[in-house]
Design an enzyme around this catalytic site. Sequence first.
Site, PDB file in Angstrom:
ATOM      1  CG  ASP A 102      -6.529  -2.152  -4.757  1.00 37.00           C
ATOM      2  OD1 ASP A 102      -7.386  -1.452  -4.177  1.00 37.00           O
ATOM      3  OD2 ASP A 102      -5.303  -1.966  -4.643  1.00 37.00           O
ATOM      4  CB  SER A 158      -0.959  -0.043   1.195  1.00 37.72           C
ATOM      5  OG  SER A 158      -1.975   0.920   1.073  1.00 37.72           O
ATOM      6  CG  HIS A 192      -5.509  -1.981  -0.939  1.00 35.82           C
ATOM      7  ND1 HIS A 192      -4.714  -1.415  -1.907  1.00 35.82           N
ATOM      8  CD2 HIS A 192      -5.037  -1.514   0.253  1.00 35.82           C
ATOM      9  CE1 HIS A 192      -3.811  -0.632  -1.337  1.00 35.82           C
ATOM     10  NE2 HIS A 192      -3.984  -0.683  -0.027  1.00 35.82           N
TER      11      HIS A 192
END
Length: 334
Positions: A251, A57, A307
């Site tokens: 995502d 991330s 994600h």
Amino acid sequence: MIFADLPTGVGFSYAKTWEASRSSDSLLVLQCYEFIQKWLVEHPRFLNNPFYMSGISYYGLVIPAATLETYNGNQHGNQPQVNIKGCIYVSPLTDKFSDFNSRLEFAHRFALISDDIYESTKETCNGNYINSNPDNILCLYNLQRIDECTSGLNIGNILDPVCDAANPEPTCFAAADIYLGYWANNKVVQKALHVREGTIETWHKSNYSLQYDMNKEDTVYYSYDIFSSVDDHRQLVARNSQVLIINGDHDMNFPYIGTEQWIKSLDLPTESPWKPWFASNQVAGYRTRYAKNGYTLTYATIKGAGHVVALNKPKEAFSMVDEWLSTHSYLNDA
């Protein structure tokens, strides 16, 4: 495998003074390098092991610079030398403009918005969908139409329902956070993890005073001072680094489209063309591989993952990383 709670205030990490609790992207880069050096001093038997720095991330902005810092430290003769081989990124934020901006293309490809909305937005917003001109009424209107179509989605994985975080259904991934909190706040668990007693009152999965969102301003605790890590990736090419990048194809936080755009900007020769890869005899996703001199970049998607790839598709995520490490002589060199 080493897990580090960074920056201060994340996980079980803590600071004794207010000054020590403040951090930034650029300071975090130095802390990553400092941590691994100190760890190797305390565990010298691992000095010859190949080392891969990894992050998910937001760490897609930090880890490339931290990897470069490690290469530079070796070049400058810093001790101990780190046997750095490369890095692994999962669902990375790499550029704060292009990654967020790619959400429009993602929404169109997944039929979340119509062709009409897509084409009209492209025309009226001039390719900028996150820093639009407030005087551009037509662009703002189209962005509002997009928001109407996508605001009810779980952008972490558009296939998953939006859950009530306070009272999630057992089938929601948010339910796992509740049980994770029970586990992490158990004193027996904390003792087993060697958490220093009294340093953390309550463990939280996320520190919202640090968590980044699009266009978020700096806080008193943290400065988001790295805008893009694409140039760091360009420098890693010259370091003959081995890179693995994984994206969940559902995502919408940081869509695979943005990742593919900046990889393309590196202008690397394709060594292995786009093709499916398999786990348990099933198509698990798609991958391609780029190479230049001693540098390689493997880019892979995981089908159906969002994600948090390892949570959505743990078997497939492990399979990809394990195979990649094996082909980079990790098992033979360890």
